[in-house]
Design a protein around this motif. Structure first.
Motif, PDB file in Angstrom:
ATOM      1  N   GLY A  68       0.776  -1.233   0.000  1.00 15.95           N
ATOM      2  CA  GLY A  68       0.000   0.000   0.000  1.00 15.95           C
ATOM      3  C   GLY A  68       0.808   1.284   0.000  1.00 15.95           C
ATOM      4  N   GLU A  95      -8.682  -6.229   5.310  1.00 13.04           N
ATOM      5  CA  GLU A  95      -8.610  -6.154   3.839  1.00 13.04           C
ATOM      6  C   GLU A  95      -9.625  -5.145   3.307  1.00 13.04           C
ATOM      7  N   SER A 131      -8.446  -1.529   1.710  1.00  8.57           N
ATOM      8  CA  SER A 131      -8.685  -1.225   0.292  1.00  8.57           C
ATOM      9  C   SER A 131      -9.675  -0.079   0.108  1.00  8.57           C
ATOM     10  N   PRO A 188      -7.293   3.538   1.146  1.00 12.30           N
ATOM     11  CA  PRO A 188      -5.903   3.160   0.845  1.00 12.30           C
ATOM     12  C   PRO A 188      -4.853   4.156   1.357  1.00 12.30           C
TER      13      PRO A 188
END
Ligand code: DGJ
Length: 737
Positions: free
Chosen positions: A322, A512, A516, A519
């Motif tokens: 990331g 997760e 996402s 970010p």
């Protein structure tokens, strides 16, 4: 780099010029291990390495009288068909048998590295970085296949392993052992090193000689825990930081684990690493699949330092992900030790404002901002700002902090609930507890049943609302108790052995989703300090609060121990107030910073309570960190002197081009009329000259071979006379080519 298969001898050779990993299909079809270590030249076969001997009392596998699995080095062993050691796999069958016999079926070699569904794992950015061998073994009677994955990295002396089970048979099976890695080594001439501890003294290095019998570390707490870490090493006696042979075994997992070395009476060593079989029972129905977590093994012939740097590179750049992965981390101020639960918006704003004046970039609001959370007996689970403490909500305080030109961060403990909370009152069945028995409290809280998707969804909804409404740039994700009464009201009786693993999968799924969806948010993991400092967490959160012990002297051991597997950029490290809140110790402000510089740096106190002279020191520290954080957090790390062995600790970082280096030197107790001392540095370019703290000039070769004089009167020469020596003294030497 290549993965070679010799058909004529059914031999696999995984080699990248640094290491070789040799396997072979044995006469009975089992997959055998021949060698793992420094690279050797390839040849058509290494069959001579399969040694067999007819031994009294041995049971025979197959035709040859001298062939017993008990004496074979294997890749994924089963118990009970002539091998008596602890297995990698055990499957309970409908008839009650646990005997399995997995034999080679076929294999594939693919460029790059496939992802593991729902689990954290190392990855590649291009196919040229790695190659993956998948060997399929099958138990024909059960119709079960296990796919063993081996990823060889092109540039690292590292192999990643995992196993995928597929039940293509007719039976309802129960997987009770599914290890990620099993490795049989030909001798036991090793020391076993592991990292043990407890709250506020995480990852203390322990060393013992490997002996016949079983030596292991594990977690049964539902999280990797501070008790033991899912990382162990085997080193040859005499191996140090710069020389000697060592293997590091690391499990990319945050739940119950087992890391074990079993030495039989022929001195063969079997290393197994994976989900702890204790309490584990996964129902594998017809058509079902089970993916184990990934294990990484690193080999080094150049000591523990090189092994650690291999883990650091791999985990920093090919496990962490990331936006923040490669970015220097913001200098933060966390209010926890400044206020504990005693907060209101103006008080928090004033702490942030003072911090901003000194150069702090991110203000983190810790526990106590939500629900009825005025102490640790209420509120967990109600992720809505407390209007009495924060009249403008999170949007209000975040906006005011942003208005100062700072970023705003927020604490959550998503996996927990207090009985005194709206969430618990509405959903008392959403916690882990056994029917009709008391549910044990820890820190007055219960553990939410994260094996249930609807629970994860609900928590996600509350967190995502705040993160999308308010300007939140950082999240501290805490977890403050171990799991007890691991039982889910949503699972049938024959699936209760799945709860702990499903819980961790639930945690990963929430991470997760949030990482996402948001970010740019920097996530820091935490579990009462470093109670879940493991590679699984690093996949989602590139940094972790290393320990609740913020005392500089204690932190030397904690950060030193942590550094064996985990990179500097992953270690949250803060300057806190004195007397220290955990040990009541007074250490100099400069030493507190000199320790914390080697980490994701920040403060954990109200800077407004410092004297003017201390404030100016803080300003200098922050300016210093801003100048050097790239090297400090992303440079190559070298351990020089161990706090587990003496009064002086030292470590250093070196920039990739070797033109800048910073060495931290720390002396716990002062000494009177002590010896002359030199400290040998590492990782420099021997051909370059370096200025030390901007004054004296020394060759890189001299600094590494002769050493840097650290005797008090010669302390960097320029510094001499600046301050008297004292207990908990320290220096940071800046070396510039
Ligand atoms: C434990 C953490 O390690 C601390 O830093 C702090 O966040 C407290 N929890 C808050 O309850």
């Amino acid at each position: 780099m290549s993965i070679i298969y010799h058909e004529s001898t059914q031999t696999f050779h995984l080699t990248n010029g640094k290491i070789s990993y040799l396997m072979k299909v044995f006469p009975d079809g089992t997959l055998g291990q021949l060698y793992f270590g420094k690279a050797v030249r390839d040849r058509e076969g290494f069959d001579h390495l399969l040694e067999m001997k007819s031994r009294p009392m041995s049971a025979i596998a197959g035709a040859a009288r001298n062939y017993s699995l008990e004496h074979c080095k294997q890749e994924y062993p089963s118990y009970g068909s002539t091998d008596f050691r602890h297995p990698a796999v055990e499957l309970r069958q409908e008839n009650g048998s646990r005997i399995t016999y997995f034999v080679y079926k076929d294999h594939t070699v693919t460029p790059g590295k496939p992802a593991l569904e729902g689990l954290p794992a190392t990855y590649c950015e291009s196919d040229g970085e790695a190659e993956t061998l998948t060997v399929r073994l099958e138990d024909a009677l059960l119709g079960v296949s296990v796919y063993l994955n081996y990823t060889l990295f092109a540039r690292e002396s590292a192999i990643a392993r995992s196993a995928l089970f597929v039940n293509s048979g007719e039976q309802e099976l129960h997987l009770t052992h599914a290890m990620s890695l099993s490795l049989d080594l030909p001798d036991r001439d090793y020391e076993f090193l592991h990292f043990s501890g407890a709250w506020a003294r995480e990852r203390f290095l322990k060393v013992r000689r490997l002996e016949q019998g079983i030596q292991s570390v594990e977690s049964t707490r539902g999280h990797s825990s501070a008790t033991h870490n899912p990382f162990v090493m085997l080193r040859r006696p005499g191996t140090g930081e710069d020389s000697g042979e060592v293997m590091g075994f690391s499990l990319i997992y945050s739940g119950n684990f087992l890391a074990q070395a079993e030495v039989d009476t022929w001195d063969t060593t079997r290393v197994t690493l994976g989900i702890n079989p204790f309490g584990f029972d996964w129902k594998l129905s017809p058509g079902g699949r089970f993916q184990t977590p990934e294990a990484v093994v690193v080999w080094s012939g150049e000591g523990m330092g090189e092994m650690s740097r291999t883990f650091h590179r791999l985990y920093r750049t090919r496990l962490a992900r990331g936006y923040w992965r490669d970015r220097p981390r913001p200098i933060l101020l966390n209010n926890w030790e400044a206020t504990y639960f005693d907060i209101d918006e103006d008080k928090l704003f004033n702490i942030a404002k003072t911090a901003k004046e000194d150069g702090v970039e991110l203000f983190v609001l810790d526990d106590g901002w939500f629900g009825a959370r005025c102490n640790d007996r209420a509120g967990l689970g109600d992720w809505v700002a407390n209007p009495e403490r924060l009249p403008g909500g999170i949007t209000g305080i975040a906006g005011r902090v942003e208005g100062l030109g700072m970023k705003f961060g927020l604490w959550f403990e998503p996996e927990m609930v207090n009985e005194d909370s709206d969430l618990y009152r509405a959903h008392p069945d959403w916690v882990l507890r056994t029917p009709d028995r008391r549910a044990s409290l820890g820190r007055n809280q219960l553990v939410l049943d994260f094996s249930r998707p609807e629970v994860v969804d609900h928590i996600h909804g509350m967190m995502a609302k705040i993160l999308s409404e308010a300007k939140v740039s950082y999240v501290k994700w805490d977890m403050n108790r171990s799991i007890t009464e691991a039982y889910s009201a949503a699972l049938p009786p024959d699936r209760q052995g799945e709860v702990c693993h499903r819980y961790i999968l639930g945690v990963y799924s929430l991470y997760e989703r949030l990482t996402s969806e948001f970010p740019r948010v920097l996530f820091e993991s935490c579990a009462s300090g470093g109670g879940r400092f493991d590679p699984g967490m690093l996949y989602y959160a590139p940094q972790c609060w290393t320990s609740d012990d913020s005392d500089a002297a204690e932190r030397l051991k904690i950060q030193y121990g942590t550094s064996f597997c985990y990179p500097v950029s992953s270690m949250g490290a803060h300057v806190s107030a004195v007397p220290n809140h955990q040990v009541n110790r007074v250490t100099p402000l400069y030493t507190r910073a000199n320790v914390a510089f080697f980490g994701a740096f920040g403060y954990e106190l109200d800077l407004g309570r410092l004297t003017a002279e201390e404030r100016s020191q803080v300003r200098e520290q922050i300016a210093f960190m801003k100048e050097y954080r790239e090297v400090l957090q992303f440079g190559d790390f070298y351990r020089l002197l161990s706090p587990f062995e003496g009064n002086i600790t030292a470590w250093m970082v070196v920039s990739p081009d070797r033109r800048t280096a910073l060495a931290g030197w720390y002396r716990t107790l002062n000494e009177v009329n002590g010896p002359f001392r030199r400290m040998k540095l590492r990782g420099l370019d021997p051909a370059l000259d370096y200025t030390v703290n901007g004054c004296s000039v020394h060759g890189g070769d001299e600094l590494m071979e002769v050493g840097l004089l650290t005797t008090d009167s010669a302390a960097g020469e320029c510094q001499a006379g600046e301050r008297p020596t004292c207990d908990f003294d320290s220096r940071v030497y800046v070396l510039q080519a």
